[in-house]
Design a protein around this motif. Structure first.
Motif, short mmCIF file in Angstrom:
data_model
loop_
_atom_site.label_atom_id
_atom_site.label_comp_id
_atom_site.label_asym_id
_atom_site.label_seq_id
_atom_site.Cartn_x
_atom_site.Cartn_y
_atom_site.Cartn_z
N VAL A 20 0.76 -1.18 0.13
CA VAL A 20 -0.01 0.07 -0.05
C VAL A 20 0.75 1.14 -0.02
O VAL A 20 0.59 2.14 -0.76
N ASN A 21 1.96 1.35 0.68
CA ASN A 21 2.75 2.56 0.62
C ASN A 21 3.43 2.55 -0.66
O ASN A 21 3.66 3.80 -1.06
N GLY A 22 3.90 1.55 -1.34
CA GLY A 22 4.59 1.70 -2.47
C GLY A 22 3.42 2.25 -3.58
O GLY A 22 4.02 3.06 -4.15
N ALA A 23 2.45 1.82 -3.41
CA ALA A 23 1.65 2.28 -4.33
C ALA A 23 0.89 3.63 -4.26
O ALA A 23 1.09 4.50 -5.13
N ALA A 24 0.88 4.07 -3.00
CA ALA A 24 0.64 5.32 -2.63
C ALA A 24 1.73 6.36 -3.47
O ALA A 24 1.59 7.28 -3.98
N GLY A 25 2.92 5.79 -2.77
CA GLY A 25 4.29 6.67 -3.70
C GLY A 25 4.21 6.80 -5.23
O GLY A 25 4.44 7.76 -5.73
N ARG A 26 3.66 5.67 -5.92
CA ARG A 26 3.69 5.70 -7.24
C ARG A 26 2.56 6.61 -7.93
O ARG A 26 2.70 7.07 -9.05
N ILE A 27 1.70 6.87 -7.01
CA ILE A 27 0.50 7.58 -7.65
C ILE A 27 0.45 9.08 -7.01
O ILE A 27 -0.49 9.99 -7.05
N ASP A 28 1.49 9.24 -6.06
CA ASP A 28 1.59 10.45 -5.40
C ASP A 28 0.35 10.93 -4.71
O ASP A 28 -0.15 12.06 -4.81
N VAL A 29 0.12 10.02 -3.76
CA VAL A 29 -1.09 10.20 -2.86
C VAL A 29 -0.54 10.01 -1.57
O VAL A 29 0.52 9.10 -1.38
N SER A 30 -1.15 10.58 -0.27
CA SER A 30 -0.62 10.19 0.95
C SER A 30 -0.85 8.69 1.33
O SER A 30 -1.91 8.12 0.90
N GLN A 31 0.00 8.17 2.11
CA GLN A 31 -0.10 6.88 2.70
C GLN A 31 -1.45 6.77 3.41
O GLN A 31 -1.97 5.70 3.42
N GLN A 32 -1.65 7.72 4.27
CA GLN A 32 -2.78 7.66 4.92
C GLN A 32 -3.96 7.55 4.26
O GLN A 32 -5.14 7.14 4.43
#
Length: 241
Positions: A20-32
């Motif tokens: 989930v953290n990696g995916a958040a970084g890929r689409i430039d959205v917060s991990q939260q």
């Protein structure tokens, strides 16, 4: 704002081998933000975010939102309207024919588990792509094999029949029915696990064909699909396949 299904989003992210953290970084959205979605706390999100997720996992945005019941390659799980079922019937993961309440419709049913859908969708896409490639390259055996599946109500849609039968080959329910006496009708966790493993094993077996390095024995392959249709996969209730 649009609907978002956290269970499907998590399954799709994990199917792609991401966290989930990696995916958040890929689409430039917060991990939260993404964590809130996959935990089911957030049921709606911005349309742009859902579309970014859809591009990341290469799946329809509407499916991630729970707005469509099945992934495109699995539409053959539903019976055709011309069969005249009144009220409409649907077919569930176990290919059991189910009738909804009179005031219900297909969009309100409990759908197939996301991981099962992802496994079936991926192997179906790989098989269809390689098969169509062979037909486009003038492989007569490939074209003849498809025509063998174009019978009865499948006369105009043999691809749909082929993909439906492929999904049966990775269904734990069907294998339990073949080997066990009085098998349980549904074991969701086991079926999910079996589907993912079976699809992976089938893909590994067919990988040389997918890559164009080896030819496929279409006679053997279609014979297996027909076995899934007429024997191993024959439904005991009315409607059948």
């Amino acid at each position: 704002m649009v609907a978002i299904d956290g269970v499907r989003v998590r399954a799709a992210i994990e199917w792609k081998g991401m966290s989930v953290n990696g995916a958040a970084g890929r689409i430039d959205v917060s991990q939260q933000t993404l964590d809130s979605i996959v935990r089911g706390k957030t049921k709606r999100c911005y349309k742009g975010l859902r579309e970014s997720l859809a591009r990341l996992v290469e799946l329809p945005a509407a499916w991630l939102g729970g707005e469509t019941d099945l992934l495109p390659s699995l539409t053959t799980w539903l019976p055709y309207p011309e069969l005249g079922y009144q009220p409409p019937l649907w077919v569930d993961e176990n290919m059991r024919i189910i009738r909804p309440p009179a005031d219900s419709d297909l969009t309100r049913r409990t759908t197939l588990p996301p991981r099962y859908q992802l496994a079936a969708n991926e192997i179906c896409q790989q098989i269809a792509k390689a098969w169509k490639r062979d037909i486009e390259h003038g492989n007569r055996e490939a074209k003849a094999a498809l025509s063998h599946l174009a019978e009865g109500r499948w006369n105009k849609n043999p691809w749909e029949r082929a993909m439906m039968l492929v999904t049966r080959l990775i269904s734990g329910f069907w294998w339990r029915r073949l080997f066990l006496k009085s098998p349980a009708s549904a074991e969701a966790d086991a079926d999910d696990e079996f589907a993912a493993a079976a699809a992976s094993a089938l893909a590994a077996t067919l990988r040389p064909w997918f890559a164009g390095k080896r030819g496929l024995s279409y006679n053997s392959f279609v014979a297996t699909l027909q076995w899934a249709s007429s024997g191993f996969g024959k439904h005991p209730s009315s409607g059948g396949t």
